[in-house]
Design an enzyme around this catalytic site. Structure first.
Site, PDB file in Angstrom:
ATOM      1  N   LYS A 165      -1.166  -7.247  -8.822  1.00 47.43           N
ATOM      2  CA  LYS A 165      -2.116  -7.322  -7.716  1.00 47.43           C
ATOM      3  C   LYS A 165      -1.771  -6.197  -6.744  1.00 47.43           C
ATOM      4  O   LYS A 165      -0.871  -6.329  -5.923  1.00 47.43           O
ATOM      5  CB  LYS A 165      -2.016  -8.684  -7.016  1.00 47.43           C
ATOM      6  CG  LYS A 165      -3.323  -9.168  -6.339  1.00 47.43           C
ATOM      7  CD  LYS A 165      -3.850  -8.281  -5.234  1.00 47.43           C
ATOM      8  CE  LYS A 165      -3.046  -8.378  -3.960  1.00 47.43           C
ATOM      9  NZ  LYS A 165      -3.669  -7.523  -2.864  1.00 47.43           N
ATOM     10  N   CYS A 176       9.775   1.288   3.543  1.00 45.86           N
ATOM     11  CA  CYS A 176      10.662   0.195   3.943  1.00 45.86           C
ATOM     12  C   CYS A 176      12.095   0.668   4.091  1.00 45.86           C
ATOM     13  O   CYS A 176      12.931  -0.019   4.674  1.00 45.86           O
ATOM     14  CB  CYS A 176      10.586  -0.963   2.941  1.00 45.86           C
ATOM     15  SG  CYS A 176      11.276  -0.574   1.322  1.00 45.86           S
ATOM     16  N   PHE A 221       0.814  -1.214   0.000  1.00 43.70           N
ATOM     17  CA  PHE A 221       0.000   0.000   0.000  1.00 43.70           C
ATOM     18  C   PHE A 221       0.843   1.257   0.000  1.00 43.70           C
ATOM     19  O   PHE A 221       0.397   2.316  -0.451  1.00 43.70           O
ATOM     20  CB  PHE A 221      -0.930   0.021   1.223  1.00 43.70           C
ATOM     21  CG  PHE A 221      -0.216   0.250   2.539  1.00 43.70           C
ATOM     22  CD1 PHE A 221       0.127   1.522   2.962  1.00 43.70           C
ATOM     23  CD2 PHE A 221       0.105  -0.821   3.368  1.00 43.70           C
ATOM     24  CE1 PHE A 221       0.783   1.726   4.172  1.00 43.70           C
ATOM     25  CE2 PHE A 221       0.763  -0.620   4.574  1.00 43.70           C
ATOM     26  CZ  PHE A 221       1.103   0.664   4.970  1.00 43.70           C
TER      27      PHE A 221
END
Length: 502
Positions: free
Chosen positions: A178, A286, A154
């Site tokens: 996806k 991240c 996300f």
């Protein structure tokens, strides 16, 4: 607003929207207001197979399309993206919450990989050895895998997919993306742009959904490779499941990124960097710095400088010119706040409390301001876990050796940085630290597109990093061809082993 009044974000197959047949859907919220803005279709197995099989049907023709034509389409996509990137940034802000300037930066970094993929003819060049043996030539080539799946997180709904699909498509693969169900709309916008750029039907497809969609990508026989970015537990699952079904898998997992501040560092520059790297995108990166390792007595002065700067950050709606937006969901905001609660219980010192922030946005937005925690130890949960929010933990150590041992003992190895004016210390650090991406006076060392992105240890499952040369190798397989062209007079039986000295 009832569900019947909401716009539903569906799938994309064969260059057109596909609503799906599952009847399942999930709410998509605007994090700055807390309001449900639309809903996203959640695929069941039949929907997933429809999308995957369309990609499989398109593969042979796309594989055999000339490099010149493939490159021209990628370059056209690049031009369209450059012209309309503000549209994509606005979509990202509306579903993720990051401020518009940060969303635009995300698109720009993704576009670097698109530009890298425009050079695919050079990147796919093989080798040739003429007359390797008498009248025998040998050459190598790289060929696409087939259908590849991309499972995106996300926090970067445009950039992370763009780490993968430009190279995959330019190399001759077909793609099923996806996206995260929390931020699904950017994927459809990108799909429409590919169609406008002239990409043939079935080459780029979007499959919305949750675990049912993921599992079908990991098990369907037509899918040959899967790229994933997300948390470490899910990365482990994706890698184990995908490889068990014969897939090539690169699964980029979580992180606990440290920044070492040596006593000789410029503390003003270091403080600026810690605020930028710790609180940008509300810490939902991240590569965010979440652990500051203060060496040899610099902690008090460094924390004061960081706190002074962090207090000036304006938290609020990303469309209002604020510095930092909300977290992506209420549940995630509450989870991040719980780590702050636990840090206090475990004896850490709360220097700046983001739970008390007064945000410039909706009263029901998912707000948590910049948070600084001092006197953190390696046993505390705020250090052990990847929090994924605007929380900066400060650990105090006596020496460079202590800092290095702390980082190398951590199970993650994604990114790290050192701040120093000592070239010898910097050189020693990048040689000795057990982390995949290292910054020297650079807090977020995300490589340029022509290098490869990826960590070590529990931050990566699989042997291949994203984009760059390693990305090209992931989406292609090497083949070596040995040829001999002789006239019929050279026929006859010879049962001896072929020799290159002949």
């Amino acid at each position: 607003m009832s569900s019947s009044d909401l716009t539903r974000v569906g799938h994309w197959v064969n260059n057109k929207a596909f609503p799906g047949t599952s009847g399942r859907a999930a709410a998509v919220t605007n994090p700055a207001t807390g309001a449900v803005s639309r809903e996203v279709a959640l695929a069941h197995v039949a929907d997933a197979r429809t999308v995957i099989e369309a990609a499989a049907a398109a593969f042979p023709a796309w594989r055999d399309t000339s490099l010149a034509k493939r490159t021209a389409i990628v370059f056209r996509f690049r031009e369209l993206l450059n012209e309309r990137k503000d549209e994509l940034a606005a979509i990202i802000t509306s579903e993720h919450g990051k401020v518009l300037s940060d969303a635009l930066g995300e698109v720009t970094r993704g576009q670097e990989v698109v530009e890298f993929a425009c050079g695919i003819p050079h990147l796919l060049k093989g080798g040739f050895s003429g007359n390797a043996s008498t009248e025998v030539d040998v050459f190598s080539t790289r060929q696409p895998l087939g259908v590849v799946g991309i499972i995106a997180p996300f926090n970067f709904p445009a950039m992370v997919p763009m780490w993968f699909f430009p190279i995959a498509i330019a190399s001759g693969n077909t793609v099923v993306l996806k996206p995260s169900e929390k931020a699904p709309s950017a994927a459809l916008w990108l799909a429409e742009l590919w169609a406008e750029a002239g990409l043939p039907a079935g080459v780029f497809n979007v499959l919305q959904g949750d675990k049912a969609a993921v599992d079908e990508l990991l098990s369907h026989r037509s899918v040959k490779g899967v790229s994933f970015v997300g948390s470490t537990p899910i990365a482990e699952y994706v890698y184990a499941t995908g490889t068990a079904h014969g897939k090539r898998v690169q699964a980029l997992g979580g992180a606990k990124n440290h920044a070492v501040i040596l006593p000789d560092a410029d503390l003003d520059l270091a403080a600026d960097a810690m605020v930028n790297a710790g609180f940008g995108s509300a810490g939902e990166r991240c590569m965010a710095i979440s652990a500051v390792v203060a060496v040899g007595g610099v902690a008090d002065e460094l924390i004061a400088k960081i706190s002074e700067r962090a207090k000036k950050i304006r938290t609020g709606d990303g469309t209002r010119g604020c510095d930092m937006g909300p977290l992506v969901t209420a549940a995630h905001r509450d989870k991040v706040a719980s780590y702050v609660d636990k840090a206090e219980q475990e004896g850490a010192t709360l220097v700046l409390d983001g739970r008390e922030v007064e945000a410039d946005g909706g009263k029901d937005g998912f707000w948590l301001g910049p948070t600084i925690i001092d006197n953190v130890t390696t046993e505390m949960s705020c250090y052990r876990d990847e929090i994924f929010g605007p929380v900066l933990s400060v650990l105090r150590v006596e020496s460079y050796e202590d800092a290095l041992e702390l980082i190398n003992s951590n199970p993650y190895g994604n990114g790290t940085a050192i701040f120093t004016n000592d070239g010898g210390a910097a050189r020693r650090f990048h040689n000795e630290v057990e982390v995949g991406m290292v910054g020297i006076n650079v807090p977020i060392p995300v490589p340029m597109a022509y290098y490869s992105f990826g960590g070590w240890k529990n931050s990566l499952f699989g042997d291949t990093h994203a984009h760059g040369t390693e990305g090209v190798h992931f989406f292609t397989r090497g083949k070596v061809v040995t040829t001999r062209w002789q006239d019929p007079s050279h026929g006859g039986l010879n049962l001896g082993f072929p020799q290159t000295t002949a």
